[in-house]
Design a protein around this motif. Structure first.
Motif, PDB file in Angstrom:
ATOM      1  N   PRO A 138      75.018 -44.392   2.869  1.00 41.76           N
ATOM      2  CA  PRO A 138      74.428 -45.436   2.019  1.00 41.76           C
ATOM      3  C   PRO A 138      74.048 -46.712   2.764  1.00 41.76           C
ATOM      4  O   PRO A 138      72.945 -47.251   2.550  1.00 41.76           O
ATOM      5  CB  PRO A 138      75.530 -45.695   0.984  1.00 41.76           C
ATOM      6  CG  PRO A 138      76.232 -44.375   0.871  1.00 41.76           C
ATOM      7  CD  PRO A 138      76.230 -43.813   2.259  1.00 41.76           C
ATOM      8  N   ALA A 139      74.909 -47.202   3.649  1.00 47.77           N
ATOM      9  CA  ALA A 139      74.600 -48.427   4.391  1.00 47.77           C
ATOM     10  C   ALA A 139      73.416 -48.217   5.324  1.00 47.77           C
ATOM     11  O   ALA A 139      72.588 -49.122   5.518  1.00 47.77           O
ATOM     12  CB  ALA A 139      75.820 -48.890   5.178  1.00 47.77           C
ATOM     13  N   ALA A 140      73.315 -47.012   5.885  1.00 48.45           N
ATOM     14  CA  ALA A 140      72.204 -46.707   6.799  1.00 48.45           C
ATOM     15  C   ALA A 140      70.882 -46.656   6.047  1.00 48.45           C
ATOM     16  O   ALA A 140      69.847 -47.082   6.563  1.00 48.45           O
ATOM     17  CB  ALA A 140      72.463 -45.383   7.517  1.00 48.45           C
ATOM     18  N   VAL A 141      70.911 -46.140   4.825  1.00 47.11           N
ATOM     19  CA  VAL A 141      69.699 -46.108   3.991  1.00 47.11           C
ATOM     20  C   VAL A 141      69.192 -47.527   3.756  1.00 47.11           C
ATOM     21  O   VAL A 141      68.002 -47.826   3.900  1.00 47.11           O
ATOM     22  CB  VAL A 141      69.977 -45.418   2.636  1.00 47.11           C
ATOM     23  CG1 VAL A 141      68.761 -45.534   1.720  1.00 47.11           C
ATOM     24  CG2 VAL A 141      70.364 -43.968   2.846  1.00 47.11           C
ATOM     25  N   GLN A 142      70.112 -48.406   3.379  1.00 45.06           N
ATOM     26  CA  GLN A 142      69.749 -49.796   3.124  1.00 45.06           C
ATOM     27  C   GLN A 142      69.144 -50.443   4.361  1.00 45.06           C
ATOM     28  O   GLN A 142      68.156 -51.188   4.273  1.00 45.06           O
ATOM     29  CB  GLN A 142      70.990 -50.574   2.672  1.00 45.06           C
ATOM     30  CG  GLN A 142      71.640 -50.053   1.397  1.00 45.06           C
ATOM     31  CD  GLN A 142      70.867 -50.417   0.145  1.00 45.06           C
ATOM     32  OE1 GLN A 142      70.471 -51.557  -0.052  1.00 45.06           O
ATOM     33  NE2 GLN A 142      70.660 -49.450  -0.732  1.00 45.06           N
ATOM     34  N   ARG A 143      69.717 -50.139   5.510  1.00 41.15           N
ATOM     35  CA  ARG A 143      69.231 -50.754   6.754  1.00 41.15           C
ATOM     36  C   ARG A 143      67.851 -50.212   7.143  1.00 41.15           C
ATOM     37  O   ARG A 143      66.986 -50.965   7.589  1.00 41.15           O
ATOM     38  CB  ARG A 143      70.225 -50.531   7.884  1.00 41.15           C
ATOM     39  CG  ARG A 143      69.818 -51.210   9.186  1.00 41.15           C
ATOM     40  CD  ARG A 143      70.927 -51.264  10.199  1.00 41.15           C
ATOM     41  NE  ARG A 143      70.458 -52.012  11.366  1.00 41.15           N
ATOM     42  CZ  ARG A 143      70.424 -53.327  11.446  1.00 41.15           C
ATOM     43  NH1 ARG A 143      70.824 -54.075  10.432  1.00 41.15           N
ATOM     44  NH2 ARG A 143      69.979 -53.919  12.536  1.00 41.15           N
ATOM     45  N   VAL A 144      67.649 -48.914   7.003  1.00 42.87           N
ATOM     46  CA  VAL A 144      66.350 -48.316   7.322  1.00 42.87           C
ATOM     47  C   VAL A 144      65.256 -48.951   6.467  1.00 42.87           C
ATOM     48  O   VAL A 144      64.165 -49.281   6.962  1.00 42.87           O
ATOM     49  CB  VAL A 144      66.395 -46.783   7.118  1.00 42.87           C
ATOM     50  CG1 VAL A 144      64.988 -46.208   7.087  1.00 42.87           C
ATOM     51  CG2 VAL A 144      67.215 -46.124   8.214  1.00 42.87           C
TER      52      VAL A 144
END
Length: 220
Positions: A138-144
Motif C-alpha cells: 500500500p505505501a509503495a502504491v501511494q509513492r508510485v
C-alpha cells in the motif's frame, strides 16, 4: 445380443472419441495472445467493475486497458508481468492526459485491482501462462502515484528542477505514507485541465465526470 469382443471394441472406440473431444475442447480453451486484453477486461467487469460507481469503474477499466497494453508490448515471450514495473510505465504514458482525480480514484481502487490481477492473471488461458510478480505494498502504491503526479506537475509548469527538488515535491504530496489529496488538489486545480477528447465520445464524458470530483470525495 452383441458378442463380448464387439462390445469391448465399441467401448474402446467410444472412449477414444471422448478423449479426442476433450482434447479438442481443451485446445479450444486456449485464447490467442491478441485476445488477452479483452478477456481480462471482461473478467474484471464481470467480477468487480459492475459493483462500482460508473465513473470509478470506467477509470479502473481505462487504467487496466493501458496496463495490459504495456504488458503486451513486451511480447508473448515475456512470461512474468511485474506489477511494479508495468504500473510505473503505464502511469508515465498516461501522464497529464487525465486530471488529477484519475490518480485519486486509482489510488483508492488499486488494492482491489491488484488482488484481481494476482488471481486472474495466471489463470488466463494462454500458452504459456503468465506469472504475476513484484506486487506493490500500500505505501509503495501511494509513492508510485505521488512520483507520477510530481512529474505531471513539473511537466505542466515546465519548471527546471533538480532530482532533490523533485523528491521534496513527492514528499510534500505524502502524509504518513498516504497521498494528501488536499495538497494535490491545491497544486493542480489552479492549472486547470483541458479536455481534448471528441465531445461526442465516451472519453469526453468520462473526463468531465472525473473533473467534478472534489478533494472531499477522497477523504475516508
Amino acid at each position: 445380443m452383441s458378442r463380448p469382443g464387439k462390445f469391448a471394441k465399441s467401448s474402446r472406440v467410444k472412449q477414444l472419441r471422448q478423449f479426442k473431444r476433450r482434447k479438442q475442447q481443451q485446445a479450444g480453451d486456449v485464447i490467442a495472445w491478441e485476445r488477452v486484453t479483452d478477456f481480462l477486461l471482461g473478467r474484471y467487469q464481470l467480477t468487480q467493475g459492475r459493483k462500482l460507481p460508473a465513473t470509478v469503474a470506467a477509470t479502473v477499466q481505462r487504467f487496466f486497458s493501458e496496463w495490459l497494453a504495456t504488458a503486451q508490448a513486451a511480447g508473448p515471450q515475456q512470461l512474468q508481468w511485474s506489477v511494479s514495473d508495468l504500473t510505473t510505465a503505464t502511469l508515465a504514458r498516461i501522464g497529464n492526459q487525465v486530471p488529477w482525480q484519475f490518480y485519486a480514484v486509482l489510488a483508492g481502487q488499486f488494492g482491489a485491482w491488484q488482488r484481481f490481477i494476482r488471481r486472474e492473471g495466471p489463470a488466463v488461458p494462454i500458452n504459456p501462462r503468465r506469472q504475476i510478480v513484484d506486487l506493490l505494498e500500500p505505501a509503495a502504491v501511494q509513492r508510485v502515484i505521488a512520483q507520477q503526479l510530481a512529474v505531471n506537475l513539473l511537466t505542466v509548469t515546465a519548471t527546471p528542477i533538480t532530482a532533490t527538488q523533485q523528491e521534496q515535491l513527492v514528499h510534500s504530496l505524502l502524509e504518513n505514507d498516504r497521498l494528501n489529496w488536499a495538497a494535490v488538489g491545491a497544486l493542480f486545480t489552479p492549472l486547470g485541465f483541458q479536455n481534448t477528447a471528441a465531445k461526442s465520445s465516451d472519453t469526453y464524458q468520462w473526463l468531465n465526470d472525473l473533473r467534478t470530483l472534489t478533494v472531499s470525495d477522497f477523504h475516508h
